[in-house]
Design a protein around this motif. Sequence first.
Motif, short mmCIF file in Angstrom:
data_model
loop_
_atom_site.label_atom_id
_atom_site.label_comp_id
_atom_site.label_asym_id
_atom_site.label_seq_id
_atom_site.Cartn_x
_atom_site.Cartn_y
_atom_site.Cartn_z
N ALA A 330 16.58 -26.00 61.22
CA ALA A 330 15.71 -26.34 62.35
C ALA A 330 15.46 -25.10 63.22
CB ALA A 330 16.36 -27.46 63.17
N GLU A 331 16.47 -24.25 63.35
CA GLU A 331 16.28 -23.03 64.15
C GLU A 331 15.23 -22.12 63.50
OE1 GLU A 331 19.56 -20.27 64.23
OE2 GLU A 331 19.01 -19.47 66.18
N TRP A 332 15.30 -21.97 62.17
CA TRP A 332 14.29 -21.15 61.47
C TRP A 332 12.89 -21.75 61.66
CZ3 TRP A 332 14.80 -16.38 60.15
CH2 TRP A 332 16.00 -15.86 59.67
N ALA A 333 12.81 -23.08 61.63
CA ALA A 333 11.50 -23.73 61.79
C ALA A 333 10.90 -23.36 63.15
CB ALA A 333 11.63 -25.24 61.65
N MET A 334 11.73 -23.44 64.19
CA MET A 334 11.22 -23.11 65.53
C MET A 334 10.87 -21.62 65.62
SD MET A 334 10.81 -25.72 67.45
CE MET A 334 10.79 -25.24 69.17
N ALA A 335 11.65 -20.76 64.95
CA ALA A 335 11.34 -19.33 64.97
C ALA A 335 9.99 -19.07 64.30
CB ALA A 335 12.45 -18.55 64.26
N GLU A 336 9.73 -19.77 63.18
CA GLU A 336 8.44 -19.59 62.51
C GLU A 336 7.31 -20.12 63.39
OE1 GLU A 336 7.72 -17.89 60.06
OE2 GLU A 336 9.37 -17.78 58.64
N LEU A 337 7.55 -21.27 64.05
CA LEU A 337 6.48 -21.87 64.85
C LEU A 337 6.14 -21.02 66.08
CD1 LEU A 337 7.41 -25.65 64.57
CD2 LEU A 337 5.44 -24.48 63.55
N ILE A 338 7.17 -20.41 66.67
CA ILE A 338 6.89 -19.62 67.89
C ILE A 338 6.12 -18.35 67.51
CG2 ILE A 338 8.95 -18.13 68.13
CD1 ILE A 338 7.53 -20.26 70.94
N THR A 339 6.28 -17.91 66.26
CA THR A 339 5.51 -16.74 65.83
C THR A 339 4.17 -17.15 65.19
OG1 THR A 339 6.80 -16.73 63.80
CG2 THR A 339 7.49 -15.19 65.49
N HIS A 340 3.95 -18.46 65.05
CA HIS A 340 2.66 -18.98 64.55
C HIS A 340 2.19 -20.05 65.53
CE1 HIS A 340 4.51 -17.24 60.93
NE2 HIS A 340 3.26 -17.03 60.53
N PRO A 341 1.80 -19.64 66.76
CA PRO A 341 1.50 -20.63 67.80
C PRO A 341 0.37 -21.60 67.43
CG PRO A 341 0.97 -18.39 68.53
CD PRO A 341 1.67 -18.26 67.22
N GLY A 342 -0.56 -21.15 66.61
CA GLY A 342 -1.67 -22.04 66.20
C GLY A 342 -1.12 -23.25 65.44
N ILE A 343 -0.15 -23.00 64.56
CA ILE A 343 0.41 -24.09 63.75
C ILE A 343 1.22 -25.02 64.68
CG2 ILE A 343 1.93 -24.67 61.82
CD1 ILE A 343 1.24 -21.95 60.60
N MET A 344 1.93 -24.41 65.65
CA MET A 344 2.72 -25.24 66.57
C MET A 344 1.80 -26.18 67.36
SD MET A 344 5.36 -24.44 69.66
CE MET A 344 6.57 -23.44 69.01
N GLN A 345 0.69 -25.63 67.85
CA GLN A 345 -0.23 -26.49 68.63
C GLN A 345 -0.79 -27.63 67.78
OE1 GLN A 345 -2.97 -23.58 70.12
NE2 GLN A 345 -1.43 -22.77 71.53
N LYS A 346 -1.12 -27.31 66.53
CA LYS A 346 -1.66 -28.37 65.65
C LYS A 346 -0.61 -29.46 65.43
CE LYS A 346 -5.02 -25.88 62.92
NZ LYS A 346 -5.15 -25.09 61.72
N ALA A 347 0.66 -29.04 65.27
CA ALA A 347 1.73 -30.03 65.06
C ALA A 347 1.88 -30.89 66.30
CB ALA A 347 3.03 -29.32 64.73
N GLN A 348 1.74 -30.28 67.48
CA GLN A 348 1.87 -31.07 68.72
C GLN A 348 0.70 -32.05 68.84
OE1 GLN A 348 2.41 -27.59 71.31
NE2 GLN A 348 4.45 -28.36 71.84
N ALA A 349 -0.49 -31.58 68.46
CA ALA A 349 -1.66 -32.47 68.53
C ALA A 349 -1.47 -33.66 67.57
CB ALA A 349 -2.92 -31.69 68.18
N GLU A 350 -0.93 -33.37 66.39
CA GLU A 350 -0.69 -34.45 65.41
C GLU A 350 0.29 -35.49 65.99
OE1 GLU A 350 0.21 -34.16 60.77
OE2 GLU A 350 2.06 -33.90 61.90
N LEU A 351 1.34 -34.98 66.67
CA LEU A 351 2.34 -35.89 67.25
C LEU A 351 1.71 -36.77 68.33
CD1 LEU A 351 5.24 -33.36 67.25
CD2 LEU A 351 5.50 -35.74 66.53
N VAL A 352 0.87 -36.16 69.18
CA VAL A 352 0.25 -36.95 70.25
C VAL A 352 -0.67 -38.01 69.63
CG1 VAL A 352 -1.35 -36.85 72.21
CG2 VAL A 352 0.45 -35.12 71.97
N ALA A 353 -1.41 -37.60 68.58
CA ALA A 353 -2.35 -38.55 67.96
C ALA A 353 -1.59 -39.73 67.33
CB ALA A 353 -3.19 -37.83 66.90
N VAL A 354 -0.44 -39.48 66.74
CA VAL A 354 0.27 -40.56 66.01
C VAL A 354 1.21 -41.34 66.94
CG1 VAL A 354 1.96 -41.01 64.17
CG2 VAL A 354 0.09 -39.38 63.79
N VAL A 355 1.91 -40.63 67.83
CA VAL A 355 2.96 -41.28 68.64
C VAL A 355 2.45 -41.66 70.03
CG1 VAL A 355 5.31 -40.95 69.57
CG2 VAL A 355 4.69 -39.91 67.40
#
Length: 526
Positions: A330-355
């Motif tokens: 999980a720590e590696w996942a967050m490290a990758e996401l913080i260095t790929h902010p576009g992917i992190m934002q898309k994942a957050q948008a997906e969460l808001v849309a579903v949850v």
Amino acid sequence: MSVVDTMWLEQIGWGSRKSVAETIVAVFVTFSVIHVVRVYQRRQHLPPGPWPWPILGHVFVLTGLAHRNLQKLAARYGGLMYIQLGEKPCLVVSTAAAAKEMFRVHDATFSSRPRKLVLDILTNGPYRSLPIAPYGHYWRQLRRLANTQLFSPATHASHQGIRQGEVQNMMKHLVEQTRHGAGPVDLKNWFTGVTSNNMTMMLTNNRFFDIRDMNEEKRRYDDVLRRSVDANGAMIISDYVPSLSFIPRWQGWHSYILGLQRRGREIVHKVIEVEKHRQRVKDENYVPDFVDVLLKAPLDDGRKPLSDGDIMSLLLSFLNAGTDTSATTAEWAMAELITHPGIMQKAQAELVAVVGEDRLVQEVDIPKLPLLQAIVKETLRLHPAAPLAIPRESHEPCVVSGYQFPAQTLLIVNLFAIQRDPSVYENPDEFKPSRFMEHPEVNPLTGHDDFQLIPFGVGRRMCPGARLAHALVSLMLANLLHSFDWSLPEGQSAEGLDMQEAVSFIMYKDKRLCLNAKPRSPASLY
Ligand code: HEM
């Protein structure tokens, strides 16, 4: 005075005899020639591999980042490579194709585990826990118990409430931390808070760490765990050249491991008190935990049930195998996401849309989040927590790809190299979850279909905790992304983030990831 007659010495050539230095050179040259001829002859009947050093062979590849050293060698010598580790023959599998060939045919033969000095000392000899037990009756009984009871789909489903409860507890803690302006969050610490409490709840119905006071005790636990993992991965020469057994003793390994064993047992003893557990009063709402199952374990060999010592060893091995692995992923996942902010934002948008925004993420939401699932897969691909799996050993002689090997041949499965195989993955070193959006059928839990994504290993000794790890990593990430916005501490940039791996058995991130968290959800949700 009589003169001693030395003429006869000259006549037999004693005067031109060889010096000590010349003799040493001659012996060295003779041995070298014998070594070269022998190695050459042996290599005719072995898979490709680098030329070995005398006595030590290739043990040096196991120092430093062994998964990367072996990956480089495999790029030269191929997916099935032979190396000589001291006296031990060793096969290294580094591509999906070679893994397929190996495990389709030889999984059973290579289902034992090698003995190691560290484990000899830690287990006092008998190797009576699941990850290290040799292939045989005892391991089969434990594994059956693990597959049908401890980690079965039904038990996994019944523990869903525990997983959600532990994530929610830690979310509450995080919200309080951010409200009190506690500074950047040490994410590894947060993840191990969830994974260790979740594990001890499953094992003994006890929460290990008080979330409001996770300081001293947790630090001691983390330290012992990390040292045990490091020791397990250390290259100890006598594991490969038994005649050099005095070296690790001289280096102080014996007393160090005994000290680690004592400290580890002290820390977990207060949680894992098998005797007290036996006598615990259980009301009608009581959910049986691992100790209850193990105390009643139906061993089918007519021998005594598991002893308290065996139960303790098993529980300790679950704690070791099941906490840092998921937390590091999980720590590696967050490290990758913080260095790929576009992917992190898309994942957050997906969460808001579903949850939505007025409740927390639940485990039932995860199958409806394809991007989140692809992020977890891509992290498991690039950063497998056990990059060389757990070494295996053959328990009988065998023929692999036409080459003959004796019993006790080692097998290293380089999951790191397999999952970065350039013939399978385009730009294999790039973090690109979309590759799994395009191929959602690739599944790390059933990776043995095509052997491209096998972070939990394959075959008989595949990780029994894979379902649990996958669910917990997904749930932790989903909650952190849904409830917080994340940023790097001041003065740090995404490009400059240290993504180095640590030298250890588990592929830890060398520098801990600390990030700023800003709540996105109202505090009343927690
Ligand atoms: C992301 C997290 C995890 C990863 C990447 C992982 C990976 C692995 C790998 C590669 C193996 C060796 C498989 C082989 O020899 O072919 C293994 C074995 C094992 N894992 Fe995990 N694991 C994880 C989490 C867990 C969890 C949560 C548990 C639960 C306690 C667990 C328990 C075990 C055990 C007991 C074994 C030994 C199985 C045996 O030898 O029969 N692991 N794991």
